[in-house]
Design a protein around this motif. Structure first.
Motif, mmCIF file in Angstrom:
data_model
loop_
_atom_site.group_PDB
_atom_site.id
_atom_site.type_symbol
_atom_site.label_atom_id
_atom_site.label_comp_id
_atom_site.label_asym_id
_atom_site.label_seq_id
_atom_site.Cartn_x
_atom_site.Cartn_y
_atom_site.Cartn_z
ATOM 1 N N LEU A 1 -4.543 -6.201 -14.540
ATOM 2 C CA LEU A 1 -3.916 -5.082 -14.451
ATOM 3 C C LEU A 1 -2.382 -5.875 -13.215
ATOM 4 C CD1 LEU A 1 -5.335 -1.703 -14.242
ATOM 5 C CD2 LEU A 1 -4.288 -2.237 -15.630
ATOM 6 N N ASP A 2 -0.578 -4.989 -13.762
ATOM 7 C CA ASP A 2 -0.124 -5.163 -13.231
ATOM 8 C C ASP A 2 -0.510 -4.534 -11.917
ATOM 9 O OD1 ASP A 2 2.556 -6.280 -11.651
ATOM 10 O OD2 ASP A 2 3.646 -4.064 -12.549
ATOM 11 N N GLU A 3 -0.364 -4.722 -10.223
ATOM 12 C CA GLU A 3 -0.595 -4.578 -9.406
ATOM 13 C C GLU A 3 0.086 -3.131 -8.918
ATOM 14 O OE1 GLU A 3 -2.023 -2.747 -6.553
ATOM 15 O OE2 GLU A 3 -1.989 -5.030 -4.588
ATOM 16 N N LYS A 4 1.207 -3.627 -9.589
ATOM 17 C CA LYS A 4 2.883 -2.325 -9.310
ATOM 18 C C LYS A 4 2.524 -1.087 -10.531
ATOM 19 C CE LYS A 4 6.304 -5.549 -6.892
ATOM 20 N NZ LYS A 4 6.961 -6.493 -7.468
ATOM 21 N N GLU B 1 6.435 3.627 -18.162
ATOM 22 C CA GLU B 1 7.717 4.692 -18.143
ATOM 23 C C GLU B 1 7.782 4.813 -15.724
ATOM 24 O OE1 GLU B 1 4.421 5.001 -18.597
ATOM 25 O OE2 GLU B 1 4.374 7.847 -18.919
ATOM 26 N N ILE B 2 6.327 3.748 -15.319
ATOM 27 C CA ILE B 2 6.427 3.325 -14.154
ATOM 28 C C ILE B 2 7.367 2.142 -14.299
ATOM 29 C CG2 ILE B 2 5.100 3.346 -12.106
ATOM 30 C CD1 ILE B 2 2.992 5.797 -12.521
ATOM 31 N N ALA B 3 6.656 1.893 -14.622
ATOM 32 C CA ALA B 3 7.568 -0.233 -14.941
ATOM 33 C C ALA B 3 9.350 -0.180 -14.470
ATOM 34 C CB ALA B 3 7.082 -0.756 -15.673
ATOM 35 N N ALA B 4 9.361 1.123 -15.847
ATOM 36 C CA ALA B 4 11.056 1.658 -15.938
ATOM 37 C C ALA B 4 11.638 1.839 -14.424
ATOM 38 C CB ALA B 4 11.088 2.184 -17.083
ATOM 39 N N ARG B 5 10.831 2.676 -13.744
ATOM 40 C CA ARG B 5 11.841 3.825 -12.668
ATOM 41 C C ARG B 5 11.083 3.155 -10.793
ATOM 42 N NH1 ARG B 5 10.171 7.631 -16.205
ATOM 43 N NH2 ARG B 5 12.095 8.965 -16.599
ATOM 44 N N ASP C 1 6.627 -2.600 -1.816
ATOM 45 C CA ASP C 1 5.418 -2.560 -2.905
ATOM 46 C C ASP C 1 5.146 -1.030 -2.856
ATOM 47 O OD1 ASP C 1 5.543 -2.091 0.347
ATOM 48 O OD2 ASP C 1 4.474 -3.069 0.560
ATOM 49 N N CYS C 2 5.990 -0.710 -3.123
ATOM 50 C CA CYS C 2 5.294 1.015 -3.453
ATOM 51 C C CYS C 2 4.561 1.575 -4.549
ATOM 52 C CB CYS C 2 7.060 1.776 -3.840
ATOM 53 S SG CYS C 2 6.787 3.805 -3.931
ATOM 54 N N LYS C 3 3.432 1.933 -3.682
ATOM 55 C CA LYS C 3 2.594 2.841 -5.244
ATOM 56 C C LYS C 3 2.662 4.119 -5.576
ATOM 57 C CE LYS C 3 -1.631 -0.510 -3.455
ATOM 58 N NZ LYS C 3 -1.118 -1.021 -2.193
ATOM 59 N N HIS C 4 3.779 4.128 -5.148
ATOM 60 C CA HIS C 4 3.746 5.455 -5.869
ATOM 61 C C HIS C 4 3.146 6.810 -6.001
ATOM 62 C CE1 HIS C 4 6.260 2.476 -7.737
ATOM 63 N NE2 HIS C 4 5.333 2.134 -7.940
ATOM 64 N N LEU C 5 3.001 7.015 -4.326
ATOM 65 C CA LEU C 5 1.690 7.719 -4.208
ATOM 66 C C LEU C 5 1.788 8.933 -3.493
ATOM 67 C CD1 LEU C 5 -1.575 5.632 -4.252
ATOM 68 C CD2 LEU C 5 -1.083 7.710 -5.707
ATOM 69 N N GLN C 6 2.536 8.456 -1.651
ATOM 70 C CA GLN C 6 3.259 9.257 -1.036
ATOM 71 C C GLN C 6 4.568 8.820 -0.384
ATOM 72 O OE1 GLN C 6 -0.372 9.517 0.653
ATOM 73 N NE2 GLN C 6 -0.346 7.523 1.012
ATOM 74 N N GLU C 7 4.661 7.730 -0.838
ATOM 75 C CA GLU C 7 6.052 7.022 -0.225
ATOM 76 C C GLU C 7 7.457 7.822 0.267
ATOM 77 O OE1 GLU C 7 3.847 5.386 -1.931
ATOM 78 O OE2 GLU C 7 2.957 3.773 -1.830
ATOM 79 N N PRO C 8 8.026 7.322 0.807
ATOM 80 C CA PRO C 8 9.372 8.079 1.492
ATOM 81 C C PRO C 8 10.475 7.381 -0.353
ATOM 82 C CG PRO C 8 9.026 7.203 3.246
ATOM 83 C CD PRO C 8 7.663 7.193 2.728
#
Ligand SMILES: Nc1nc2c(ncn2[C@@H]2O[C@H](COP(=O)(O)OP(=O)(O)OP(=O)(O)O)[C@@H](O)[C@H]2O)c(=O)[nH]1
Ligand SMILES: [Mg+2]
Ligand SMILES: [Zn+2]
Length: 323
Positions: free
Chosen positions: A252-255, A261-265, A273-280
C-alpha cells in the motif's frame, strides 16, 4: 500419470523439466497447464508458496510418477492480502485486472469492495466492478454509492449471469489480459464464469466441494475465454468468496492507501506527509466538505487507515517478533 502426456509437454527438456502455468491451486494440490496439457502437480518443498496464475518450473519425477514444482518464476504482478498477524499472503499472481463482483443480494459490504480496489491499485492492477443479478430489483441507494466509484475511475458493468444481460459488455472488458473475479460468497462469480464459458465444463472434481447442497468455490481456477469473433478472449480466474479482505500492508502507498480520488488531491494538501485525517488545509477533507468526494469513500479511507495501523502493530517491528 500418463507418461505420453508428459512427453508432449512443450519445451520439456531431457531431464523432464518444463515451464507451466498454475491454473488451480488448492493448498498444496495444484493443477498446471503447459500448452494444451493439464497435469496435477505439487510443490517440491515447504518453502514454495504458489498461487493460481503463477508461472512455474516443473520437474517430472518418473520414479514416483508425479510432477513437482521446483521454482516459481518472477511474478509480474501479485494480488496480496494481509492476514491477522499483519503478514502478506499471496492470492493470485500475474493478473492485469481485478473485478470485484457484487449484487443486490447478498447485501454488499462496500468497505470490502473498497479494500479490494485499494489492493488492486497497490498491486499495479486495474480495478473494476461487475454488478451482477441485474434481473433482481435495483437498489437506488446502492447505485448512488457505486456512482462514487465510477467517479473515482473504476469501470463498471451491470450484468446478469442468469438473464444474460450485460454479458457482452463484461466479455469485452475481460477480452485482454488476465482478470480475477473476487467478492463475497454468493454474488455469482462462478455463475458468471459459467455464463461466459458455455461449452466448458466447470470442474467439480477434487478441487471443488459441494457445501449444503450448493456449489461454493474453494479454490481459485483459471479459464481461457474465447472471443466469439475468433481468437483469444482473455484469461479469467474464479476465486473463492470472502467475508472480509485486507490489502497487504507492504504494497500500500502510505499517503493514499490506494484511493485514486485521494491520490488526485493529495498534492493540494499543505503538508507533504498529510494523512488527511485532521490536518489543517487538507485538500481531501476540503473536497469531502464540498461534496466533491464521497463521504462514504472518505469514511472507508479512515477505516483502512486504522486497519493499516493495527496491522503494522500486529506485525511488530521487523524481526523482533520472531522468537
Ligand atoms: N437472480 C440471479 N441469481 C444469480 C445470478 N447469478 C448467480 N445467481 C445465483 O446466486 C447464487 C450464487 O452463485 P455462485 O455463482 O455460486 O456465487 P459465487 O460468487 O461463485 O459464490 P462462492 O463460490 O461461494 O464465492 C446461485 O444460487 C446462483 O444461481 C443472477 O444473475 N441473477
Ligand atoms: Mg464460486
Ligand atoms: Zn490531506
Amino acid at each position: 500419470m500418463d507418461g505420453a502426456i508428459l512427453q508432449g509437454m512443450t519445451g520439456s527438456s531431457e531431464d523432464g523439466r518444463f515451464e507451466a502455468e498454475v491454473i488451480a491451486a488448492y493448498g498444496r494440490h495444484l493443477l498446471v497447464r503447459n500448452g494444451e496439457h493439464e497435469v496435477r502437480a505439487r510443490p517440491s518443498g515447504r518453502r514454495l508458496s504458489i498461487v493460481c496464475g503463477d508461472r512455474v518450473l516443473c520437474e517430472t519425477d518418473r520414479k514416483h510418477d508425479e510432477v513437482l514444482i521446483v521454482e516459481v518464476l518472477p511474478r509480474r504482478t501479485l494480488l496480496a492480502r494481509a492476514n491477522m498477524r499483519g503478514d502478506s499472503e499471496p492470492v493470485v499472481a500475474n493478473i492485469t485486472r481485478l473485478v470485484v463482483v457484487l449484487a443486490p443480494l447478498p447485501r454488499p459490504d462496500l468497505f470490502v469492495v473498497d479494500r479490494y480496489l485499494c489492493a488492486a491499485t497497490a498491486a499495479g492492477i486495474t480495478g473494476a466492478l461487475a454488478v451482477n443479478k441485474s434481473d433482481l430489483e435495483d437498489d437506488a441507494g446502492l447505485r448512488e454509492e457505486l456512482d462514487a466509484l465510477t467517479a473515482a475511475g473504476y469501470e463498471r458493468v451491470r450484468c446478469s449471469a442468469k438473464g444474460g444481460q450485460g454479458l457482452a459488455e463484461l466479455r469485452a472488458m475481460l477480452a485482454t489480459g488476465v482478470s480475477v473475479l473476487v467478492g463475497q460468497s454468493g454474488v455469482g462469480k462462478s455463475s458468471l464464469v459459467r455464463a461466459l464459458l458455455p461449452d466448458e465444463v466447470i470442474a467439480t472434481g477434487d478441487l471443488m466441494r459441494e457445501e449444503e447442497g450448493r456449489h461454493t468455490t474453494t479454490a481459485s481456477r483459471a479459464y481461457r475465454l474465447v472471443n466469439p469473433a475468433g481468437g483469444s478472449g482473455g484469461t479469467l480466474i474464479d476465486s473463492p468468496g470472502v467475508r472480509d479482505f485486507a490489502p497487504a500492508i507492504d504494497q500500500l502507498d502510505e499517503k493514499t492507501l490506494g484511493f485514486p480520488e485521494i491520490a488526485a488531491r493529495a498534492g493540494g494538501c499543505r503538508f507533504h506527509d498529510c494523512k488527511h485525517l485532521q490536518e489543517p488545509s487538507c485538500a481531501v477533507i476540503a473536497a469531502v466538505e464540498a461534496n466533491e468526494m464521497s463521504a462514504r469513500r472518505y469514511e472507508s479511507y479512515r477505516r483502512l487507515r486504522r486497519l493499516y495501523s493495527d496491522l503494522v502493530e500486529a506485525r511488530g517491528p521487523g524481526q523482533r517478533k520472531k522468537r
